[in-house]
Design an enzyme around this catalytic site. Structure first.
Site, PDB file in Angstrom:
ATOM      1  N   ASP A  16      12.381 -17.046  21.716  1.00  0.00           N
ATOM      2  CA  ASP A  16      11.098 -17.033  22.411  1.00  0.00           C
ATOM      3  C   ASP A  16       9.974 -17.106  21.363  1.00  0.00           C
ATOM      4  O   ASP A  16      10.195 -16.806  20.185  1.00  0.00           O
ATOM      5  CB  ASP A  16      11.012 -15.722  23.201  1.00  0.00           C
ATOM      6  CG  ASP A  16       9.644 -15.477  23.799  1.00  0.00           C
ATOM      7  OD1 ASP A  16       9.140 -16.371  24.496  1.00  0.00           O
ATOM      8  OD2 ASP A  16       9.075 -14.395  23.549  1.00  0.00           O
ATOM      9  N   ASP A  18       6.023 -16.240  22.152  1.00  0.00           N
ATOM     10  CA  ASP A  18       4.963 -15.229  22.305  1.00  0.00           C
ATOM     11  C   ASP A  18       5.528 -13.816  22.355  1.00  0.00           C
ATOM     12  O   ASP A  18       6.360 -13.500  23.213  1.00  0.00           O
ATOM     13  CB  ASP A  18       4.137 -15.508  23.571  1.00  0.00           C
ATOM     14  CG  ASP A  18       3.170 -16.651  23.366  1.00  0.00           C
ATOM     15  OD1 ASP A  18       2.336 -16.561  22.463  1.00  0.00           O
ATOM     16  OD2 ASP A  18       3.276 -17.657  24.109  1.00  0.00           O
TER      17      ASP A  18
HETATM   18 MG   LIG Z   1       7.653 -13.448  24.922  1.00  0.00          MG
END
Ligand SMILES: [Mg+2]
Length: 229
Positions: A16, A18
């Protein structure tokens, strides 16, 4: 997960962006400027409780953003990478481990953040799979990666890569690193799962008894993957 992560089998990494690769969530910075954190959390609650689909909450929040692209880019200056992410990319380059960034964020923002903060040799080692966006004046229109209720179902990319190796004599170990609710579908596909300490993905793993390592920075990820047998 109690056993060592080290193995002679090759690694394939998905992560991932963010809140995982970056310390701050870039989408939240822009959305909070438009609707405020409390309203964003209401959208999160509606999606988590199944009252609306995750993709619809994303679409509604991005439609509320009232910024030019230049204004948005300026607001992203505060976003920092995990202090050990460059070390992690170097770790993967050295071992010829591919790294794919799976994000529910918006591709031009991701490209801006990574290319501004990484030397080209590190940036080019990363493949990005994400949602897209069109920004016309101050109107933001999200273009979803797929038709799933998530808008971007992160398990799809991992399953696709797994199929490529299905007849291979040396099946890799699939690693996923994440922090949030949008990472749950991918987490189910991982052989080795890293969940950021104190975040929603870790809570979901604990609730559902899904084996995982907890990490605070990418130094912890390197350490686990490098651990002696
Ligand atoms: Mg995230």
């Amino acid at each position: 997960m109690e056993q060592s992560a080290k193995s002679s089998r090759p690694l394939v990494v998905f992560s991932d962006l963010d809140g995982t690769i970056t310390v701050q969530d870039s989408g939240c910075i822009l959305i909070d400027a438009a609707i405020g954190e409390a309203r964003r959390r209401e959208f999160d609650h509606l999606a988590l409780s199944g009252q609306i689909q995750f993709r619809d909450s994303l679409r509604m929040m991005w439609e509320a953003v009232d910024l030019t692209w230049a204004q948005a880019v300026a607001m992203l200056d505060v976003v920092q990478l995990d202090p050990h992410f460059v070390d992690f990319v170097q770790f993967c380059i050295t071992r010829s481990v591919p790294v794919t960034v799976l994000s529910s964020g918006l591709e031009p923002m991701i490209e801006h953040i990574l290319s501004e903060r990484l030397e080209p040799e590190y940036r080019k080692h990363l493949t990005i799979i994400s949602n897209g966006v069109e920004v016309l004046d101050r109107k933001w229109t999200i273009h979803f990666h797929d038709d799933s209720p998530f808008g971007h179902d992160k398990s799809l990319a991992i399953r696709s890569v797994k199929r490529q190796y299905s007849s291979s004599s040396e099946v890799p170990i699939f690693v996923f690193i994440g922090d949030g609710v949008s990472d749950i579908s991918a987490a189910r596909e991982a052989d080795i799962l890293f969940a950021k300490k104190g975040k929603d993905l870790e809570k979901w793993c604990q609730t559902n008894e899904v084996p995982h390592y907890t990490f605070e920075t990418f130094a912890d990820v390197i350490s686990k993957l490098n651990a002696p047998v």
